[in-house]
Motif scaffolding. Structure first.
Motif, PDB file in Angstrom:
ATOM      1  N   LEU A 175     -44.795 -24.190  30.861  1.00 12.32           N
ATOM      2  CA  LEU A 175     -44.077 -23.243  31.709  1.00 12.32           C
ATOM      3  C   LEU A 175     -44.638 -23.328  33.122  1.00 12.32           C
ATOM      4  O   LEU A 175     -45.818 -23.608  33.317  1.00 12.32           O
ATOM      5  CB  LEU A 175     -44.251 -21.813  31.187  1.00 12.32           C
ATOM      6  CG  LEU A 175     -43.722 -21.534  29.781  1.00 12.32           C
ATOM      7  CD1 LEU A 175     -44.028 -20.096  29.377  1.00 12.32           C
ATOM      8  CD2 LEU A 175     -42.228 -21.814  29.690  1.00 12.32           C
ATOM      9  N   VAL A 176     -43.802 -23.067  34.100  1.00 14.78           N
ATOM     10  CA  VAL A 176     -44.223 -23.062  35.493  1.00 14.78           C
ATOM     11  C   VAL A 176     -45.240 -21.926  35.686  1.00 14.78           C
ATOM     12  O   VAL A 176     -45.179 -20.901  35.013  1.00 14.78           O
ATOM     13  CB  VAL A 176     -42.987 -22.905  36.416  1.00 14.78           C
ATOM     14  CG1 VAL A 176     -42.357 -21.550  36.287  1.00 14.78           C
ATOM     15  CG2 VAL A 176     -43.320 -23.192  37.835  1.00 14.78           C
ATOM     16  N   ASP A 177     -46.197 -22.137  36.589  1.00 10.90           N
ATOM     17  CA  ASP A 177     -47.187 -21.098  36.888  1.00 10.90           C
ATOM     18  C   ASP A 177     -46.504 -19.900  37.515  1.00 10.90           C
ATOM     19  O   ASP A 177     -45.672 -20.046  38.410  1.00 10.90           O
ATOM     20  CB  ASP A 177     -48.257 -21.619  37.855  1.00 10.90           C
ATOM     21  CG  ASP A 177     -49.176 -22.634  37.221  1.00 10.90           C
ATOM     22  OD1 ASP A 177     -49.335 -22.601  35.976  1.00 10.90           O
ATOM     23  OD2 ASP A 177     -49.736 -23.460  37.955  1.00 10.90           O
ATOM     24  N   GLY A 178     -46.865 -18.719  37.048  1.00  7.44           N
ATOM     25  CA  GLY A 178     -46.309 -17.496  37.595  1.00  7.44           C
ATOM     26  C   GLY A 178     -46.391 -16.359  36.615  1.00  7.44           C
ATOM     27  O   GLY A 178     -47.028 -16.457  35.570  1.00  7.44           O
ATOM     28  N   GLN A 179     -45.728 -15.284  36.945  1.00  6.25           N
ATOM     29  CA  GLN A 179     -45.728 -14.080  36.112  1.00  6.25           C
ATOM     30  C   GLN A 179     -44.569 -14.142  35.131  1.00  6.25           C
ATOM     31  O   GLN A 179     -43.419 -14.349  35.520  1.00  6.25           O
ATOM     32  CB  GLN A 179     -45.593 -12.845  36.996  1.00  6.25           C
ATOM     33  CG  GLN A 179     -45.562 -11.556  36.215  1.00  6.25           C
ATOM     34  CD  GLN A 179     -45.401 -10.351  37.123  1.00  6.25           C
ATOM     35  OE1 GLN A 179     -45.321 -10.477  38.338  1.00  6.25           O
ATOM     36  NE2 GLN A 179     -45.358  -9.176  36.543  1.00  6.25           N
ATOM     37  N   ILE A 180     -44.873 -13.956  33.847  1.00  5.41           N
ATOM     38  CA  ILE A 180     -43.835 -13.913  32.821  1.00  5.41           C
ATOM     39  C   ILE A 180     -43.172 -12.548  32.897  1.00  5.41           C
ATOM     40  O   ILE A 180     -43.828 -11.521  32.734  1.00  5.41           O
ATOM     41  CB  ILE A 180     -44.414 -14.183  31.424  1.00  5.41           C
ATOM     42  CG1 ILE A 180     -45.013 -15.593  31.378  1.00  5.41           C
ATOM     43  CG2 ILE A 180     -43.335 -14.007  30.355  1.00  5.41           C
ATOM     44  CD1 ILE A 180     -45.789 -15.892  30.120  1.00  5.41           C
ATOM     45  N   VAL A 181     -41.873 -12.547  33.180  1.00  6.21           N
ATOM     46  CA  VAL A 181     -41.133 -11.308  33.350  1.00  6.21           C
ATOM     47  C   VAL A 181     -40.488 -10.889  32.031  1.00  6.21           C
ATOM     48  O   VAL A 181     -40.499  -9.716  31.668  1.00  6.21           O
ATOM     49  CB  VAL A 181     -40.062 -11.462  34.447  1.00  6.21           C
ATOM     50  CG1 VAL A 181     -39.282 -10.181  34.634  1.00  6.21           C
ATOM     51  CG2 VAL A 181     -40.698 -11.893  35.759  1.00  6.21           C
ATOM     52  N   VAL A 182     -39.914 -11.855  31.319  1.00  8.11           N
ATOM     53  CA  VAL A 182     -39.260 -11.601  30.037  1.00  8.11           C
ATOM     54  C   VAL A 182     -39.682 -12.704  29.086  1.00  8.11           C
ATOM     55  O   VAL A 182     -39.727 -13.874  29.466  1.00  8.11           O
ATOM     56  CB  VAL A 182     -37.715 -11.614  30.169  1.00  8.11           C
ATOM     57  CG1 VAL A 182     -37.047 -11.438  28.819  1.00  8.11           C
ATOM     58  CG2 VAL A 182     -37.236 -10.565  31.141  1.00  8.11           C
ATOM     59  N   ALA A 183     -39.981 -12.323  27.845  1.00 14.42           N
ATOM     60  CA  ALA A 183     -40.324 -13.312  26.816  1.00 14.42           C
ATOM     61  C   ALA A 183     -39.893 -12.761  25.465  1.00 14.42           C
ATOM     62  O   ALA A 183     -40.414 -11.738  25.019  1.00 14.42           O
ATOM     63  CB  ALA A 183     -41.814 -13.606  26.834  1.00 14.42           C
ATOM     64  N   ARG A 184     -38.929 -13.435  24.851  1.00 12.70           N
ATOM     65  CA  ARG A 184     -38.384 -12.974  23.572  1.00 12.70           C
ATOM     66  C   ARG A 184     -38.130 -14.157  22.661  1.00 12.70           C
ATOM     67  O   ARG A 184     -38.036 -15.283  23.102  1.00 12.70           O
ATOM     68  CB  ARG A 184     -37.065 -12.250  23.802  1.00 12.70           C
ATOM     69  CG  ARG A 184     -37.182 -11.026  24.641  1.00 12.70           C
ATOM     70  CD  ARG A 184     -35.859 -10.305  24.698  1.00 12.70           C
ATOM     71  NE  ARG A 184     -36.040  -9.092  25.480  1.00 12.70           N
ATOM     72  CZ  ARG A 184     -35.296  -8.735  26.491  1.00 12.70           C
ATOM     73  NH1 ARG A 184     -34.291  -9.495  26.848  1.00 12.70           N
ATOM     74  NH2 ARG A 184     -35.522  -7.625  27.145  1.00 12.70           N
ATOM     75  N   GLY A 185     -37.959 -13.849  21.375  1.00 11.47           N
ATOM     76  CA  GLY A 185     -37.520 -14.838  20.423  1.00 11.47           C
ATOM     77  C   GLY A 185     -38.546 -15.186  19.372  1.00 11.47           C
ATOM     78  O   GLY A 185     -39.635 -14.605  19.306  1.00 11.47           O
ATOM     79  N   ASP A 186     -38.151 -16.156  18.550  1.00  9.17           N
ATOM     80  CA  ASP A 186     -39.017 -16.650  17.482  1.00  9.17           C
ATOM     81  C   ASP A 186     -38.584 -18.060  17.110  1.00  9.17           C
ATOM     82  O   ASP A 186     -37.572 -18.561  17.597  1.00  9.17           O
ATOM     83  CB  ASP A 186     -38.986 -15.710  16.270  1.00  9.17           C
ATOM     84  CG  ASP A 186     -37.577 -15.515  15.715  1.00  9.17           C
ATOM     85  OD1 ASP A 186     -36.807 -16.494  15.604  1.00  9.17           O
ATOM     86  OD2 ASP A 186     -37.241 -14.361  15.380  1.00  9.17           O
ATOM     87  N   LYS A 187     -39.358 -18.685  16.236  1.00 13.23           N
ATOM     88  CA  LYS A 187     -39.096 -20.085  15.872  1.00 13.23           C
ATOM     89  C   LYS A 187     -37.722 -20.261  15.230  1.00 13.23           C
ATOM     90  O   LYS A 187     -37.051 -21.266  15.453  1.00 13.23           O
ATOM     91  CB  LYS A 187     -40.194 -20.589  14.933  1.00 13.23           C
ATOM     92  CG  LYS A 187     -40.063 -22.046  14.618  1.00 13.23           C
ATOM     93  CD  LYS A 187     -41.208 -22.568  13.795  1.00 13.23           C
ATOM     94  CE  LYS A 187     -41.011 -24.052  13.560  1.00 13.23           C
ATOM     95  NZ  LYS A 187     -42.123 -24.649  12.864  1.00 13.23           N
TER      96      LYS A 187
END
Length: 134
Positions: free
Chosen positions: A58-70
């Protein structure tokens, strides 16, 4: 007296402006109708525990949203530390061995590897990844 009057007016103006500036900075933000200023940052989201961090850079920075699963795939939006977030994201995926698919643009692309398909796009400054297992 004339000299004092001319010096007093600018000094009074500077004092008034300083007080107004300080009053604006001292807001506690407790008013629910106030909006956050651009200098305020929101809390970072955490990547899902099963996100393939070692395989999908992932690009360097602040993760704003992160969802999901395998089973259903992941969606991650990052506010990059630079203005070249999309280009940086594309370069990182290619460096990790992903192949760019035909039909890519300056703001959207699809990359594939043996393990994952990654759609990356930018609606502006942020970079959004949609990752699915192959």
């Amino acid at each position: 007296m004339r000299i004092r009057t001319t010096l007093l007016a600018p000094a009074a103006l500077v004092a008034a402006l300083s007080i107004a500036t300080l009053a604006g900075c001292s807001s506690t933000g407790s008013d629910s109708s106030s909006t956050p200023s651009s200098s305020q940052t929101q809390a970072s989201a955490s990547l899902p525990s099963d996100f393939p961090k070692s395989d999908v850079p992932l690009v360097d920075g602040q993760i704003v949203v992160a969802r999901g699963d395998k089973d259903n795939g992941w969606s991650v939006t990052v506010q990059p530390t630079t203005k070249t977030g999309f280009a940086d994201a594309s370069a990182a995926l290619e460096k990790a061995g992903f192949t760019k698919q035909a039909g890519s643009t300056d703001s959207k692309a699809v990359y594939t590897s043996d393990k994952y398909t990654v759609s990356v796009g930018t609606p502006g400054v942020s970079v959004t990844y949609t990752v699915t297992a192959n």
